[in-house]
Design a protein around this motif. Structure first.
Motif, PDB file in Angstrom:
ATOM      1  N   ILE A 234       0.969  -1.262   0.023  1.00 24.73           N
ATOM      2  CA  ILE A 234       0.190  -0.028  -0.057  1.00 24.73           C
ATOM      3  C   ILE A 234       0.803   1.274   0.306  1.00 24.73           C
ATOM      4  O   ILE A 234       1.902   1.392   0.763  1.00 24.73           O
ATOM      5  CB  ILE A 234      -0.888  -0.016   1.161  1.00 24.73           C
ATOM      6  CG1 ILE A 234      -1.544  -1.190   1.610  1.00 24.73           C
ATOM      7  CG2 ILE A 234      -1.718   1.166   1.107  1.00 24.73           C
ATOM      8  CD1 ILE A 234      -2.594  -1.803   0.595  1.00 24.73           C
ATOM      9  N   ASN A 235       0.866   2.137  -0.959  1.00 33.31           N
ATOM     10  CA  ASN A 235       1.636   3.136  -1.056  1.00 33.31           C
ATOM     11  C   ASN A 235       1.561   4.131   0.112  1.00 33.31           C
ATOM     12  O   ASN A 235       2.497   4.415   0.738  1.00 33.31           O
ATOM     13  CB  ASN A 235       1.265   4.256  -2.216  1.00 33.31           C
ATOM     14  CG  ASN A 235       1.705   3.524  -3.582  1.00 33.31           C
ATOM     15  OD1 ASN A 235       2.447   2.772  -3.455  1.00 33.31           O
ATOM     16  ND2 ASN A 235       1.034   4.031  -4.664  1.00 33.31           N
ATOM     17  N   SER A 236       0.409   4.202   0.658  1.00 29.85           N
ATOM     18  CA  SER A 236       0.386   5.622   1.899  1.00 29.85           C
ATOM     19  C   SER A 236       0.746   4.715   2.971  1.00 29.85           C
ATOM     20  O   SER A 236       1.448   5.783   3.865  1.00 29.85           O
ATOM     21  CB  SER A 236      -1.140   5.717   2.027  1.00 29.85           C
ATOM     22  OG  SER A 236      -1.983   4.465   2.162  1.00 29.85           O
ATOM     23  N   THR A 237       0.926   3.426   3.434  1.00 29.71           N
ATOM     24  CA  THR A 237       1.214   3.039   4.581  1.00 29.71           C
ATOM     25  C   THR A 237       2.607   2.290   4.441  1.00 29.71           C
ATOM     26  O   THR A 237       3.419   1.848   5.451  1.00 29.71           O
ATOM     27  CB  THR A 237       0.285   2.226   5.147  1.00 29.71           C
ATOM     28  OG1 THR A 237       0.043   1.108   4.270  1.00 29.71           O
ATOM     29  CG2 THR A 237      -1.147   2.734   5.290  1.00 29.71           C
ATOM     30  N   GLY A 238       2.901   1.716   3.160  1.00 30.33           N
ATOM     31  CA  GLY A 238       4.105   1.187   3.034  1.00 30.33           C
ATOM     32  C   GLY A 238       3.897  -0.574   3.251  1.00 30.33           C
ATOM     33  O   GLY A 238       4.624  -1.251   3.545  1.00 30.33           O
TER      34      GLY A 238
END
Ligand SMILES: NC(=O)c1ccc[n+]([C@@H]2O[C@H](COP(=O)([O-])OP(=O)(O)OC[C@H]3O[C@@H](n4cnc5c(N)ncnc54)[C@H](O)[C@@H]3O)[C@@H](O)[C@H]2O)c1
Length: 381
Positions: free
Chosen positions: A166-170
């Motif tokens: 997930i880009n936003s949380t890594g």
């Protein structure tokens, strides 16, 4: 082991019923005979002279083990379905009972609505009836490779779930592979997947969804045992699957009809393996139902132009390139995992000359029933 096979009169269902019965399972076959009715509606017929379901079941019951037949519409008769599940008490239910032709689902408004109503309601009724009957029944559903679409946008096609970051949380996650249907029929299979996700999450429903490739072949070990058991052979542009269409065209002196460039690559499986994989899924019902189990029921991938070349070389048939009636990528590569079923013992049957010749022999034998008018009856979309 008791198995309730829904849609057991169809092309995949009938050989599976026989395979299960031949392996000691007690089988109850359910069908509303809608596929036979659609033949009348379209003015088509199986190339092979299939017997009535009563005759099929009578002969099979003598050869293998007693098989019962119940005529029931799983989409329309919920009460009947739930009662049958309670009375018969299956360990596994196999769901083949859907309208399965992409071209049929794209003919017009009536067929679109019928396909959605029949497939989605039918599959939902089964989930709901299992929960209501309060039994731990393993639901084995026939899905399709078409739920994934045919792009390599996310790399090789995994078995149902895609590992992503997930880009936003890594953080990492495993998500249901993004649905990418190419017809109303394929869309219903994508909707089926969501039903399973919910019923599994909320009630722990034990589901195996088998995303099957395009099936080819006609006979199986069991159907060959008696002429009354012969499987259906669809060769028309609506229900005929591509390799069976090519072989029947070669046997009847009709050019092999390639849609578009023939650069489409698809996944394939022989009808013997359809029956075998469903058997394997049922025999291995004892898995942790912490999520829906998804397998790709696929033996190999082939480019359609290569398939046509193989058949053309084997029988000296002409090839004819026609305008593609379908909205699909002109060309694609395809790489598919089938590790799940292989880990259960699936040893895929690959395309070979002898097997193709078996189908060709049947098509040549049934020449009198071949209707040239049915070859190009697909709707355009
Ligand atoms: N044939 C293929 O190449 C292929 C490929 C991938 C997946 N599948 C899946 O496998 C399943 C079986 O396919 P098939 O080729 O045997 O199709 P089919 O049309 O030959 O068989 C389906 C059977 O289900 C019955 N049926 C349909 N709706 C019903 C209902 N509401 N109640 C009771 N019976 C009903 C039909 O009468 C028919 O006998 C389908 O779900 C299809 O999506 C097939």
């Amino acid at each position: 082991m008791k198995a309730l096979v829904l849609g057991g009169d169809g092309f995949c269902g009938w050989p599976t019923v026989l395979r299960l019965a031949n392996n000691g399972m007690e089988v109850c076959l359910v069908d509303n005979l809608s596929r036979r009715a659609i033949d009348n509606e379209l003015g088509t017929a199986s190339l092979t002279p299939i017997k009535s379901i009563q005759e099929r079941v009578k002969v099979a019951s003598k050869l293998f083990a007693p098989i019962t037949f119940v005529r029931l519409d799983v989409a329309k008769d919920y009460a009947g379905l739930e009662k049958l599940i309670r009375d018969f008490g299956p360990d596994a239910i196999v769901q083949f009972a859907e309208q399965r032709a992409a071209p049929y689902s794209m003919i017009g408004d009536e067929q679109r609505r019928y396909t959605v109503d029949n497939n989605v309601t039918g599959t939902h009724n089964i989930c709901s009836a299992i929960v209501n009957a309060n039994r731990d029944i393993h639901l084995v559903h026939l899905g399709t490779m078409g739920v994934y679409g045919y792009t390599k946008a996310f790399g090789p096609i995994p078995e149902g779930y895609l590992d992503v970051t997930i880009n936003s949380t890594g953080s990492d996650a495993s998500i249901l592979y993004p649905a990418n249907p190419g017809s109303v029929y394929h869309m219903t299979k994508c909707l089926d997947q969501l039903l399973f996700q919910f019923y599994n999450k909320n009630w722990g429903l034990r589901v195996t969804d088998l995303h099957q490739g395009i099936v080819w072949g006609v006979d199986t070990v069991e159907t060959k045992l008696d002429a009354s058991l012969v499987n259906r052979f669809d060769y028309d542009g609506v229900y005929g699957t591509v390799l069976n269409r090519f072989i029947s065209q070669a046997a009847n002196g009709v050019p092999l009809t390639i849609y578009g460039t023939g650069g489409q690559t698809r996944a394939f499986i022989n009808i013997n393996d359809t029956a075998e994989c469903v058997k394997l899924a049922i025999e291995n019902s004892d898995f942790e139902p912490d999520r829906v189990r998804i397998f790709n029921q696929v033996a190999e991938t082939k480019r359609l132009s290569d398939l046509a070349e193989i058949i053309s070389n084997q029988y000296g048939a002409e090839i004819s390139y026609i305008e593609n009636p379908r909205k699909e990528l002109a060309e694609n590569d395809l790489e598919v995992s089938n590790e799940g079923l292989v880990s259960l013992g699936f040893s895929p049957i690959l395309l070979d000359e002898t097997l193709v010749d078996d189908v060709h022999t049947i098509a040549a034998f049934c020449k009198g029933s071949f209707d040239r008018g049915a070859v190009l009856n697909s709707p355009k979309w």
